[in-house]
Design an enzyme around this catalytic site. Sequence first.
Site, PDB file in Angstrom:
ATOM      1  N   ALA A   1      54.538  39.319  64.878  1.00  0.00           N
ATOM      2  CA  ALA A   1      55.818  39.277  65.599  1.00  0.00           C
ATOM      3  C   ALA A   1      56.719  38.238  64.924  1.00  0.00           C
ATOM      4  O   ALA A   1      56.275  37.476  64.063  1.00  0.00           O
ATOM      5  CB  ALA A   1      55.598  38.886  67.054  1.00  0.00           C
ATOM      6  N   LYS A   2      57.965  38.205  65.307  1.00  0.00           N
ATOM      7  CA  LYS A   2      58.865  37.145  64.857  1.00  0.00           C
ATOM      8  C   LYS A   2      60.024  37.059  65.828  1.00  0.00           C
ATOM      9  O   LYS A   2      60.377  38.047  66.488  1.00  0.00           O
ATOM     10  CB  LYS A   2      59.410  37.446  63.453  1.00  0.00           C
ATOM     11  CG  LYS A   2      59.862  36.214  62.699  1.00  0.00           C
ATOM     12  CD  LYS A   2      58.692  35.487  62.102  1.00  0.00           C
ATOM     13  CE  LYS A   2      59.100  34.267  61.324  1.00  0.00           C
ATOM     14  NZ  LYS A   2      57.948  33.712  60.582  1.00  0.00           N
TER      15      LYS A   2
END
Length: 426
Positions: free
Chosen positions: A117-118
């Site tokens: 994720a980011k």
Amino acid sequence: MATITSRPPTPFANRSLTPFEEVNYFVDRAADRLNLADGLREMLRRTWRELGVQVPVRMDDGRIEVFNGYRVQHNGARGPYKGGVRYHPLADLDEVRSLASLMTWKNALLNLPFGGAKGGVQCDPTRLSEGELNRLTRRYTANIEHLLSPHRDIPAPDLGTNAQVMAWMMDAYGQIHGHSPAIVTGKPVELGGSLGREAATGRGVSIILKEAAEDLEMDPKSAGIVIQGFGNVGYWAAHSLDQMGCKIIAVSDVNGGVYNPSGLDVARLVKYRDRNGTIADCTEGDCVSNEEMLELPCDVLVPAAIDNVIHAENAPRIRANVILEAANHPITIDADAILNDRRIPVLPDILVNGGGVTVSYFEWTQNLQEFHWEESRVNEELHKVMVTAYDSVRQKAHADGITYREAAFEIGVERVANVVKLRGFV
Ligand code: NAD
């Protein structure tokens, strides 16, 4: 050293690619070699979930400014989503997607039980006061908190964020859900952060260089090293490499760099930065611009700042014997092909900067167990993970005659594809 092969032209030869397309170029190459079915390949290319939020902030002068914020969950087949939060003017949705995808392949390559994720907020944190940053962080956290939990998605620091920002995120999340140290990693140690986390990404860079040196027929102790970026990753990489006996000959930050072919004193540079807020204009050596820095003759070039700094235009002028990507995606695919043709090996981001997420994993496990590890244990375990990942990449690259990047992606993509199949998602 891995045999360097020529590469087919990119499918987008006549236009520049977005960051997410650039990452997917390597995902596609891996999927081709692994013979993945079309549907599975499509799942791995696309993000699972994307959230865009507005982040209104009361500024110190009374105005309300509205920032764009994002959290992108790319693939969660191997475990909870994990990835940093970036505060930067260029942190748009496509960049955050590309970084989320890189996290999926990095976590799989390192064999950590996380998906990728980011997050990001499009802002310039250097122009915000501490109070404004605190309010921005709380609003952003409140707006994405329904996607987070210690077993769903765990943020960490990245470009423009740090342990203080993680403390604010943890506090904002805790106001809704109760005390939850495992909701973020890279926190201050006093709040449940892990010993060794702050230095981990830079330390990981030095572990990879030490392992690769033999392959590259290089004595790290006499190697001249250029490092772009002197923030968390750049500074700790300089510190760890300096302790290993390497000669740091140039470093830079956003304002410019300093070059001394006889070697820089890293401890003095830090003192200068802490006094002046920058290392540009430091008298330890000659002033150089960031563009000049990248083209200096050196044994090892370590881009440790931002994306896309080595591109088709400057790649022919790079004079390093090897490049270690400490930043995420510092080399465009056109430049990667040029460096490949020039026989300059590139150790890829998803391997080289994996030390940060590895110690984030240790921090998360310590939080879940409500237990603390000694720093020596953290560093020993980090060393094992990094060396194992390096060995797998080296072996594959050599055995299959592909680049280190291709090998790293192939290992990551294969592991995620296997787990998607095992879970019976589709
Ligand atoms: P940071 O904000 O602590 O430091 C960034 C450094 O880069 C600063 O010295 C800054 O002045 C410099 N910089 C910014 N813009 C620049 C420009 N245009 N030209 C040259 N230098 C510039 O960030 P960080 O945490 O050290 O992250 C650096 C890179 O490492 C990013 O690509 C990030 O995604 C990656 N990374 C960070 C971690 C981590 O644990 N922090 C882990 C993995 C990867």
